[in-house]
Design a protein around this motif. Structure first.
Motif, PDB file in Angstrom:
ATOM      1  N   ALA A   6      53.151  83.947  35.179  1.00 21.71           N
ATOM      2  CA  ALA A   6      51.697  84.039  35.127  1.00 21.71           C
ATOM      3  C   ALA A   6      50.997  83.418  34.161  1.00 21.71           C
ATOM      4  O   ALA A   6      51.549  83.183  33.055  1.00 21.71           O
ATOM      5  CB  ALA A   6      51.339  85.575  34.821  1.00 21.71           C
ATOM      6  N   ILE A   7      49.870  82.663  34.466  1.00 21.04           N
ATOM      7  CA  ILE A   7      48.888  82.019  33.374  1.00 21.04           C
ATOM      8  C   ILE A   7      47.889  82.719  33.226  1.00 21.04           C
ATOM      9  O   ILE A   7      46.963  83.181  34.270  1.00 21.04           O
ATOM     10  CB  ILE A   7      48.741  80.626  33.849  1.00 21.04           C
ATOM     11  N   LEU A   8      47.696  83.081  32.182  1.00 20.73           N
ATOM     12  CA  LEU A   8      46.616  83.985  31.597  1.00 20.73           C
ATOM     13  C   LEU A   8      45.677  83.278  30.300  1.00 20.73           C
ATOM     14  O   LEU A   8      45.850  82.853  29.842  1.00 20.73           O
ATOM     15  CB  LEU A   8      47.272  85.346  31.214  1.00 20.73           C
ATOM     16  N   LYS A   9      44.511  84.218  30.248  1.00 17.93           N
ATOM     17  CA  LYS A   9      43.688  83.957  29.191  1.00 17.93           C
ATOM     18  C   LYS A   9      44.278  84.549  28.066  1.00 17.93           C
ATOM     19  O   LYS A   9      44.897  86.145  28.013  1.00 17.93           O
ATOM     20  CB  LYS A   9      42.374  84.675  29.222  1.00 17.93           C
ATOM     21  N   PRO A  10      44.260  83.832  26.880  1.00 17.22           N
ATOM     22  CA  PRO A  10      44.998  84.380  25.774  1.00 17.22           C
ATOM     23  C   PRO A  10      44.806  85.961  25.173  1.00 17.22           C
ATOM     24  O   PRO A  10      45.625  86.769  24.969  1.00 17.22           O
ATOM     25  CB  PRO A  10      44.809  83.343  24.524  1.00 17.22           C
ATOM     26  N   PHE A  11      43.507  86.302  25.349  1.00 16.12           N
ATOM     27  CA  PHE A  11      43.256  87.486  24.827  1.00 16.12           C
ATOM     28  C   PHE A  11      43.452  88.893  25.651  1.00 16.12           C
ATOM     29  O   PHE A  11      43.359  89.824  25.626  1.00 16.12           O
ATOM     30  CB  PHE A  11      41.470  87.503  24.488  1.00 16.12           C
ATOM     31  N   VAL A  23      55.402 100.296  33.559  1.00 16.25           N
ATOM     32  CA  VAL A  23      55.971 100.142  34.660  1.00 16.25           C
ATOM     33  C   VAL A  23      57.306 100.008  34.417  1.00 16.25           C
ATOM     34  O   VAL A  23      58.155  99.657  35.658  1.00 16.25           O
ATOM     35  CB  VAL A  23      55.077  99.088  35.637  1.00 16.25           C
ATOM     36  N   GLY A  24      57.743  99.983  33.365  1.00 18.52           N
ATOM     37  CA  GLY A  24      59.245  99.795  33.179  1.00 18.52           C
ATOM     38  C   GLY A  24      59.883  98.546  32.970  1.00 18.52           C
ATOM     39  O   GLY A  24      61.268  98.239  32.860  1.00 18.52           O
ATOM     40  N   VAL A  25      58.954  97.312  32.775  1.00 17.94           N
ATOM     41  CA  VAL A  25      59.529  95.959  32.254  1.00 17.94           C
ATOM     42  C   VAL A  25      60.152  96.048  30.824  1.00 17.94           C
ATOM     43  O   VAL A  25      59.179  96.318  30.142  1.00 17.94           O
ATOM     44  CB  VAL A  25      58.264  95.010  32.664  1.00 17.94           C
ATOM     45  N   THR A  26      61.276  95.641  30.569  1.00 18.92           N
ATOM     46  CA  THR A  26      61.760  95.548  29.477  1.00 18.92           C
ATOM     47  C   THR A  26      61.879  94.428  28.461  1.00 18.92           C
ATOM     48  O   THR A  26      62.135  94.309  27.578  1.00 18.92           O
ATOM     49  CB  THR A  26      63.366  96.265  29.370  1.00 18.92           C
ATOM     50  N   GLY A  27      61.460  93.165  29.300  1.00 15.84           N
ATOM     51  CA  GLY A  27      61.538  92.236  28.622  1.00 15.84           C
ATOM     52  C   GLY A  27      60.656  90.830  29.199  1.00 15.84           C
ATOM     53  O   GLY A  27      60.555  90.858  30.250  1.00 15.84           O
ATOM     54  N   VAL A  28      60.033  90.169  28.358  1.00 16.45           N
ATOM     55  CA  VAL A  28      59.272  89.379  28.939  1.00 16.45           C
ATOM     56  C   VAL A  28      59.259  87.927  28.121  1.00 16.45           C
ATOM     57  O   VAL A  28      59.843  87.826  26.937  1.00 16.45           O
ATOM     58  CB  VAL A  28      57.643  89.619  29.106  1.00 16.45           C
ATOM     59  N   THR A  29      59.064  86.867  28.600  1.00 23.54           N
ATOM     60  CA  THR A  29      58.799  85.558  27.622  1.00 23.54           C
ATOM     61  C   THR A  29      57.544  85.321  27.723  1.00 23.54           C
ATOM     62  O   THR A  29      56.931  84.984  28.986  1.00 23.54           O
ATOM     63  CB  THR A  29      60.136  84.330  28.348  1.00 23.54           C
ATOM     64  N   VAL A  30      56.723  84.772  26.666  1.00 26.74           N
ATOM     65  CA  VAL A  30      55.565  84.238  26.433  1.00 26.74           C
ATOM     66  C   VAL A  30      55.409  82.980  25.802  1.00 26.74           C
ATOM     67  O   VAL A  30      56.242  82.794  24.888  1.00 26.74           O
ATOM     68  CB  VAL A  30      54.715  85.324  25.566  1.00 26.74           C
ATOM     69  N   THR A  31      54.885  82.015  26.461  1.00 27.09           N
ATOM     70  CA  THR A  31      54.412  80.711  25.866  1.00 27.09           C
ATOM     71  C   THR A  31      53.151  80.338  25.734  1.00 27.09           C
ATOM     72  O   THR A  31      52.449  80.698  26.586  1.00 27.09           O
ATOM     73  CB  THR A  31      55.185  79.487  26.745  1.00 27.09           C
ATOM     74  N   PHE A  55      41.869  70.342  28.116  1.00 32.03           N
ATOM     75  CA  PHE A  55      42.898  71.404  28.190  1.00 32.03           C
ATOM     76  C   PHE A  55      42.409  72.632  27.635  1.00 32.03           C
ATOM     77  O   PHE A  55      42.485  72.655  26.224  1.00 32.03           O
ATOM     78  CB  PHE A  55      44.248  70.769  27.781  1.00 32.03           C
ATOM     79  N   LEU A  56      42.478  73.717  28.380  1.00 33.58           N
ATOM     80  CA  LEU A  56      42.055  74.848  27.651  1.00 33.58           C
ATOM     81  C   LEU A  56      43.292  75.744  27.286  1.00 33.58           C
ATOM     82  O   LEU A  56      44.304  75.793  27.851  1.00 33.58           O
ATOM     83  CB  LEU A  56      41.111  75.760  28.503  1.00 33.58           C
ATOM     84  N   PRO A  57      43.201  76.520  26.013  1.00 33.20           N
ATOM     85  CA  PRO A  57      44.543  77.492  25.725  1.00 33.20           C
ATOM     86  C   PRO A  57      44.744  78.605  26.818  1.00 33.20           C
ATOM     87  O   PRO A  57      43.656  79.243  27.132  1.00 33.20           O
ATOM     88  CB  PRO A  57      44.156  77.780  24.422  1.00 33.20           C
ATOM     89  N   LYS A  58      46.076  78.473  27.056  1.00 38.51           N
ATOM     90  CA  LYS A  58      46.483  79.802  28.122  1.00 38.51           C
ATOM     91  C   LYS A  58      47.690  80.297  27.525  1.00 38.51           C
ATOM     92  O   LYS A  58      48.410  79.706  26.729  1.00 38.51           O
ATOM     93  CB  LYS A  58      46.603  79.063  29.313  1.00 38.51           C
ATOM     94  N   LYS A  60      51.407  81.427  29.046  1.00 33.63           N
ATOM     95  CA  LYS A  60      52.324  81.543  30.239  1.00 33.63           C
ATOM     96  C   LYS A  60      53.316  82.703  29.967  1.00 33.63           C
ATOM     97  O   LYS A  60      53.898  82.711  29.122  1.00 33.63           O
ATOM     98  CB  LYS A  60      52.932  80.321  30.278  1.00 33.63           C
ATOM     99  N   LEU A  61      53.384  83.739  30.950  1.00 31.24           N
ATOM    100  CA  LEU A  61      54.131  84.936  30.905  1.00 31.24           C
ATOM    101  C   LEU A  61      55.210  84.790  31.848  1.00 31.24           C
ATOM    102  O   LEU A  61      54.971  84.482  33.044  1.00 31.24           O
ATOM    103  CB  LEU A  61      53.176  86.255  31.006  1.00 31.24           C
ATOM    104  N   GLU A  62      56.460  85.088  31.560  1.00 33.44           N
ATOM    105  CA  GLU A  62      57.525  84.979  32.432  1.00 33.44           C
ATOM    106  C   GLU A  62      58.224  86.412  32.558  1.00 33.44           C
ATOM    107  O   GLU A  62      58.705  86.790  31.408  1.00 33.44           O
ATOM    108  CB  GLU A  62      58.304  83.610  32.255  1.00 33.44           C
ATOM    109  N   VAL A  63      58.350  86.838  33.545  1.00 35.83           N
ATOM    110  CA  VAL A  63      59.316  88.244  33.888  1.00 35.83           C
ATOM    111  C   VAL A  63      60.301  88.055  34.861  1.00 35.83           C
ATOM    112  O   VAL A  63      59.867  87.804  36.119  1.00 35.83           O
ATOM    113  CB  VAL A  63      58.267  89.318  34.287  1.00 35.83           C
TER     114      VAL A  63
END
Length: 112
Positions: A6-11, A23-31, A55-58, A60-63
């Protein structure tokens, strides 16, 4: 198994992380990343000079998740990251063929 990116707004990151934890997700990677979509950046004024921020700051969340949690995870990200304004981001879902936990050698869903 699926990889949800997922590509998200930082806030919005903290809200999304809390929702995923619920919902039980135990690990994510954020960049921290930069990019643009339809909004194509914007113009800012600095010390009287106008310049374009392409280029705007975003975030990136990976699950990586099992197939049974896919709908829940996508729903949580979509609802908690939504502001209703342009630039809210995107969610990508891809298949994972193999996952291996390096420390234990576990494979597949057990490695998640």
């Amino acid at each position: 198994m699926k990889l949800v990116t997922a590509i998200l707004k930082p806030f919005k990151m903290d809200d999304v992380r809390e929702g995923l934890s619920d919902v039980g997700v135990t690990g994510v990677t954020v960049t921290e990343v930069k990019g643009f979509g339809r909004q194509k950046g914007h113009t800012e004024l600095y010390r009287g000079a106008e310049y374009v921020v392409d280029f705007l700051p975003k975030i990136k969340l990976e699950v990586a998740i099992g197939d049974e949690k896919l709908e829940q995870v996508v729903d949580v990200i979509a609802k908690t990251a939504n502001t209703g304004k342009i630039g809210d981001g995107k969610i990508f879902v891809t298949s994972l063929e193999q996952v291996i936990r390096i420390r234990t050698g576990e494979t597949g869903v057990d490695a998640l």
